[in-house]
Write a protein that holds these residues in place. Structure first.
Motif, PDB file in Angstrom:
ATOM      1  N   ASN A  55       0.833  -1.215   0.000  1.00 33.14           N
ATOM      2  CA  ASN A  55       0.000   0.000   0.000  1.00 33.14           C
ATOM      3  C   ASN A  55       0.867   1.264   0.000  1.00 33.14           C
ATOM      4  O   ASN A  55       0.409   2.331   0.371  1.00 33.14           O
ATOM      5  CB  ASN A  55      -0.970  -0.006   1.176  1.00 33.14           C
ATOM      6  CG  ASN A  55      -0.277   0.198   2.499  1.00 33.14           C
ATOM      7  OD1 ASN A  55       0.932   0.039   2.599  1.00 33.14           O
ATOM      8  ND2 ASN A  55      -1.031   0.567   3.495  1.00 33.14           N
ATOM      9  N   ARG A  83      -3.907   3.807  -0.604  1.00 35.09           N
ATOM     10  CA  ARG A  83      -3.986   3.256   0.746  1.00 35.09           C
ATOM     11  C   ARG A  83      -5.413   2.981   1.189  1.00 35.09           C
ATOM     12  O   ARG A  83      -5.638   2.163   2.072  1.00 35.09           O
ATOM     13  CB  ARG A  83      -3.296   4.198   1.737  1.00 35.09           C
ATOM     14  CG  ARG A  83      -1.801   4.178   1.559  1.00 35.09           C
ATOM     15  CD  ARG A  83      -1.077   5.017   2.561  1.00 35.09           C
ATOM     16  NE  ARG A  83       0.314   5.114   2.162  1.00 35.09           N
ATOM     17  CZ  ARG A  83       1.081   6.162   2.362  1.00 35.09           C
ATOM     18  NH1 ARG A  83       0.597   7.212   2.989  1.00 35.09           N
ATOM     19  NH2 ARG A  83       2.321   6.164   1.972  1.00 35.09           N
ATOM     20  N   PHE A  90      -2.045  -3.577  10.768  1.00 31.13           N
ATOM     21  CA  PHE A  90      -0.759  -3.928  11.357  1.00 31.13           C
ATOM     22  C   PHE A  90      -0.902  -4.941  12.483  1.00 31.13           C
ATOM     23  O   PHE A  90      -2.005  -5.193  12.974  1.00 31.13           O
ATOM     24  CB  PHE A  90      -0.089  -2.674  11.909  1.00 31.13           C
ATOM     25  CG  PHE A  90       0.689  -1.931  10.884  1.00 31.13           C
ATOM     26  CD1 PHE A  90       2.038  -2.167  10.719  1.00 31.13           C
ATOM     27  CD2 PHE A  90       0.070  -1.005  10.065  1.00 31.13           C
ATOM     28  CE1 PHE A  90       2.759  -1.495   9.762  1.00 31.13           C
ATOM     29  CE2 PHE A  90       0.785  -0.330   9.106  1.00 31.13           C
ATOM     30  CZ  PHE A  90       2.124  -0.570   8.955  1.00 31.13           C
ATOM     31  N   GLN A  96      -3.125   1.397  18.003  1.00 33.18           N
ATOM     32  CA  GLN A  96      -3.203   2.643  17.243  1.00 33.18           C
ATOM     33  C   GLN A  96      -4.522   3.370  17.483  1.00 33.18           C
ATOM     34  O   GLN A  96      -4.786   4.405  16.886  1.00 33.18           O
ATOM     35  CB  GLN A  96      -3.030   2.338  15.748  1.00 33.18           C
ATOM     36  CG  GLN A  96      -4.276   1.776  15.105  1.00 33.18           C
ATOM     37  CD  GLN A  96      -3.965   0.917  13.915  1.00 33.18           C
ATOM     38  OE1 GLN A  96      -2.876   0.371  13.791  1.00 33.18           O
ATOM     39  NE2 GLN A  96      -4.908   0.782  13.018  1.00 33.18           N
ATOM     40  N   GLY A 109     -10.495   6.516   9.202  1.00 36.77           N
ATOM     41  CA  GLY A 109     -10.045   6.176   7.844  1.00 36.77           C
ATOM     42  C   GLY A 109     -10.964   6.742   6.770  1.00 36.77           C
ATOM     43  O   GLY A 109     -10.524   7.510   5.907  1.00 36.77           O
ATOM     44  N   MET A 161     -12.933   1.640   5.370  1.00 33.68           N
ATOM     45  CA  MET A 161     -12.541   2.319   4.132  1.00 33.68           C
ATOM     46  C   MET A 161     -12.953   1.484   2.915  1.00 33.68           C
ATOM     47  O   MET A 161     -12.787   1.910   1.783  1.00 33.68           O
ATOM     48  CB  MET A 161     -11.032   2.557   4.099  1.00 33.68           C
ATOM     49  CG  MET A 161     -10.535   3.472   5.209  1.00 33.68           C
ATOM     50  SD  MET A 161      -8.825   4.021   4.963  1.00 33.68           S
ATOM     51  CE  MET A 161      -7.939   2.495   5.105  1.00 33.68           C
TER      52      MET A 161
ATOM     53  N   ALA B 184       0.834   2.981  10.774  1.00 34.06           N
ATOM     54  CA  ALA B 184      -0.526   2.461  10.928  1.00 34.06           C
ATOM     55  C   ALA B 184      -1.548   3.550  10.597  1.00 34.06           C
ATOM     56  O   ALA B 184      -2.552   3.292   9.933  1.00 34.06           O
ATOM     57  CB  ALA B 184      -0.729   1.947  12.345  1.00 34.06           C
ATOM     58  N   GLN B 185      -1.290   4.784  11.053  1.00 38.10           N
ATOM     59  CA  GLN B 185      -2.250   5.851  10.777  1.00 38.10           C
ATOM     60  C   GLN B 185      -2.191   6.272   9.307  1.00 38.10           C
ATOM     61  O   GLN B 185      -3.207   6.621   8.721  1.00 38.10           O
ATOM     62  CB  GLN B 185      -2.036   7.067  11.685  1.00 38.10           C
ATOM     63  CG  GLN B 185      -2.028   6.770  13.172  1.00 38.10           C
ATOM     64  CD  GLN B 185      -3.323   6.190  13.710  1.00 38.10           C
ATOM     65  OE1 GLN B 185      -4.116   5.606  12.991  1.00 38.10           O
ATOM     66  NE2 GLN B 185      -3.541   6.341  15.012  1.00 38.10           N
ATOM     67  N   LYS B 186      -0.994   6.208   8.737  1.00 44.80           N
ATOM     68  CA  LYS B 186      -0.889   6.510   7.308  1.00 44.80           C
ATOM     69  C   LYS B 186      -1.684   5.497   6.518  1.00 44.80           C
ATOM     70  O   LYS B 186      -2.310   5.828   5.514  1.00 44.80           O
ATOM     71  CB  LYS B 186       0.577   6.436   6.875  1.00 44.80           C
ATOM     72  CG  LYS B 186       1.338   7.728   6.986  1.00 44.80           C
ATOM     73  CD  LYS B 186       2.611   7.517   6.188  1.00 44.80           C
ATOM     74  CE  LYS B 186       3.732   8.385   6.596  1.00 44.80           C
ATOM     75  NZ  LYS B 186       5.014   7.797   6.136  1.00 44.80           N
ATOM     76  N   ALA B 187      -1.652   4.230   6.955  1.00 44.61           N
ATOM     77  CA  ALA B 187      -2.413   3.193   6.257  1.00 44.61           C
ATOM     78  C   ALA B 187      -3.899   3.481   6.338  1.00 44.61           C
ATOM     79  O   ALA B 187      -4.677   2.999   5.531  1.00 44.61           O
ATOM     80  CB  ALA B 187      -2.100   1.822   6.858  1.00 44.61           C
ATOM     81  N   ARG B 188      -4.313   4.249   7.342  1.00 45.27           N
ATOM     82  CA  ARG B 188      -5.721   4.643   7.438  1.00 45.27           C
ATOM     83  C   ARG B 188      -5.937   6.001   6.765  1.00 45.27           C
ATOM     84  O   ARG B 188      -6.916   6.691   7.035  1.00 45.27           O
ATOM     85  CB  ARG B 188      -6.146   4.726   8.906  1.00 45.27           C
ATOM     86  CG  ARG B 188      -6.193   3.354   9.555  1.00 45.27           C
ATOM     87  CD  ARG B 188      -7.219   3.312  10.661  1.00 45.27           C
ATOM     88  NE  ARG B 188      -6.739   3.850  11.914  1.00 45.27           N
ATOM     89  CZ  ARG B 188      -7.540   4.134  12.932  1.00 45.27           C
ATOM     90  NH1 ARG B 188      -8.849   3.967  12.824  1.00 45.27           N
ATOM     91  NH2 ARG B 188      -7.039   4.602  14.044  1.00 45.27           N
TER      92      ARG B 188
END
Lengths: 287, 270
Positions: A55, A83, A90, A96, A109, A161, B184-188
């Protein structure tokens, strides 16, 4: 047409220093739409580095990643769109969580995708049904939930998402058996609901036998095998050589065979095992 | 990008400065700073400059590393020099030019003097941090402060040193954790790179909150682990690495004594 193609992917850490180190070297494979691909490999074999390329969190040192036949790095400014189409969950995603309520955490997201409030509401509710988060939980703080619930909320945060491909890095790590089954069911349900493609990293061969259509075996940054689950798990010796193994039930049947019992060794799940034992029993009765 | 952060700027090299006992290094650094501050004229300051440059060369740390440290403090250096330049007393050097008429010979003298002084201070402290590992530093501080226990501060010194050691130990861990959470936040779809100042600060919230929570969790886990291993403060604790003064350390002290006498003498004579 393959939905995702990885071509000659190489990633080196510390590229311009004497400590240059290929975490992933010259890996190529393709994933078909709707498929579940399992990635297995010893710790440090490059699995996590590999999936972070899918991604665009990491940029390949060499090689390409094609999503629907287009290089994901063709337009670097659009990488955030990629993305949202290729979701990545993860390891220990519950770490997170950050919002005040479960609702806003799941909506983080989709909100970044620029969706309207109505659409956000719809998506969060829809995904909560799939992951099994009760509506009354939505206004709670995510930090008040149990470990398993937190994990489900975090996974929902990526699923909301509605990615076409969703990648999981050890989704069941650190969960009890019930929590594990729960996550496996969620992954299957999501795939069914959105006709999504799934990629999973796991150390549990049993999970892989239950879930995956195909397996990709990584060893020291190289692609060791890329084949159907049956073909990979029938090469037990090769797997053991690189620090992996076959599922426990398969080992039982390997032993039975070695002891001279006439069984089929291609038994990977408990259901397979029950069927095979029934078959033998029926055969014995006839003899 | 986070990996670029260096903390405790230890530079590995096999020089004699690296081998000096960290306690001696700390004490001498403080003494040299005092000498620099009490130097009233350029002759004394030149002696210090000579002494410090020699130390820099002996440390076998590339000179550009020292320059790098100097650059960080350059604004302060320039600011001090300019202020001193314009607020000197005495006759003006350029009486006819409007702004520059404030510059006097005394001002110029003081300005150069102050700049050199600050430069020397930076070099001295850089030598210490480049040639001593952070762990050695905290260890040495603990030992140097140990006489405080006779003042009723029995555990305070040890606690302080332990806190420093733990803080240093966890910096790389926190950097790694921050990187994970950022990914992880970038992936979101979090956008960390664009937007104005307010947006960028807001974009940090999804990273800082999980980081804070995991730090608290780590801290309590560490505390429990330490208790499980019967940690109860410094009392009766022995050390893996003993510090003993060696020939080199005494030699170092002797050299320093000569140098400080020279500085004091020049201060009296001139």
């Amino acid at each position: 047409m393959s939905i995702l193609q990885v071509k000659n992917l190489t990633h080196s850490y510390n590229g311009n220093t004497p400590f240059v180190n290929d975490a992933v070297s010259n890996v190529s494979f393709a994933v078909e739409k709707g498929e579940i691909l399992g990635i297995i490999g010893h710790t440090g074999s490059g699995k996590s580095t590999l999936v972070q390329h899918l991604n665009g969190l990491l940029k390949p040192t060499d090689g390409q990643i094609l999503f629907e036949n287009e290089d994901i790095w063709k337009n670097p400014k659009e990488i955030r769109k990629i993305r949202s189409k290729i979701g990545l969950v993860f390891q220990y995603p519950e770490y997170q969580l950050f919002e005040e309520t479960v609702f806003s955490d799941i909506a983080f997201g989709p909100k970044n995708m620029g969706l309207s409030d109505d659409e956000l509401d719809k998506r969060v509710k829809e995904i909560c049904e799939i992951v099994g988060v009760k509506p009354e939980y939505l206004q709670k703080s995510p930090f008040d939930l149990s470990g398993g619930e937190k994990r489900r909320v975090a996974i929902a945060g990526v699923m909301a998402m509605r990615p076409e491909i969703i990648v999981f890095d050890e989704p069941t790590a650190g969960l009890d058996p019930k929590g594990r089954d729960n996550i496996i069911k969620i992954i299957k349900d999501y795939r069914k609901a959105f006709n999504a493609t799934v990629i999973i990293i796991s150390h549990s061969m049993e999970d892989m036998a239950l879930l995956a259509d195909k397996l990709l075996v990584m060893n020291k940054g190289n692609l060791e095998m890329f084949d159907t689950v049956d073909n990979v798990f029938s090469q037990g010796d090769k797997l053991r050589e690189i620090g992996l193994n076959v599922p426990i039930v398969t080992r039982v049947f390997n032993k039975l065979k070695a002891l001279g019992v006439d069984v089929n060794e291609n038994v990977f799940t408990v259901t397979d095992a029950v069927n095979e034992l029934k078959r033998i029993k029926a055969g014995d009765g006839n003899a | 990008m986070l990996k670029d952060i260096t903390f405790g700027q230890y530079f590995e090299s096999a020089s004699i400065i690296h081998k000096i006992d960290p306690r001696i290094k700390i004490v001498l650094m403080i003494a040299i700073i005092v000498l620099i501050f009490t130097s009233g004229n350029f002759f004394a300051l030149f002696l210090s400059t000579f002494f410090i440059i020699t130390t820099l060369l002996l440390s076998k740390v590339p000179f550009k590393m020292y320059i790098k440290n100097m650059k960080a403090i350059l604004p302060v250096l320039i600011f001090t020099a300019i202020i001193n330049l314009f607020y000197g007393e005495g006759a003006s050097l350029f009486p006819d030019i409007p702004v520059l008429s404030h510059i006097t010979f005394e001002g110029l003298y003081r300005s150069v003097f102050m700049a050199l002084r600050i430069l020397l201070l930076i070099f001295v402290s850089s030598v210490l941090t480049y040639t001593t590992t952070p762990n050695d530093l905290t260890d040495a501080i603990e030992r140097l402060l140990s006489p405080l226990k006779y003042l009723g501060l029995k555990n305070a010194v040890h606690t302080l040193a332990m806190m420093m050691t733990i803080a240093l130990r966890f910096i790389p861990t926190l950097i790694e954790e921050a990187e994970k959470i950022m990914n992880a936040q970038k992936a979101r779809g979090a956008d960390l790179e664009s937007g104005g100042l307010v947006e960028r600060v807001k974009a940090l919230i999804p990273i800082l909150i999980p980081l804070l929570i995991s730090s608290v969790r780590r801290a309590s886990e560490l505390a429990e682990a330490m208790e499980c291993r019967c940690y109860n403060g410094g009392e009766g604790k022995t050390r893996l690495k003993q510090m003993h003064l060696k020939k080199l350390d005494y030699l170092c002290l002797i050299v320093f004594v000569f140098y400080s006498f020279a500085v004091i003498l020049t201060n009296i004579i001139f």
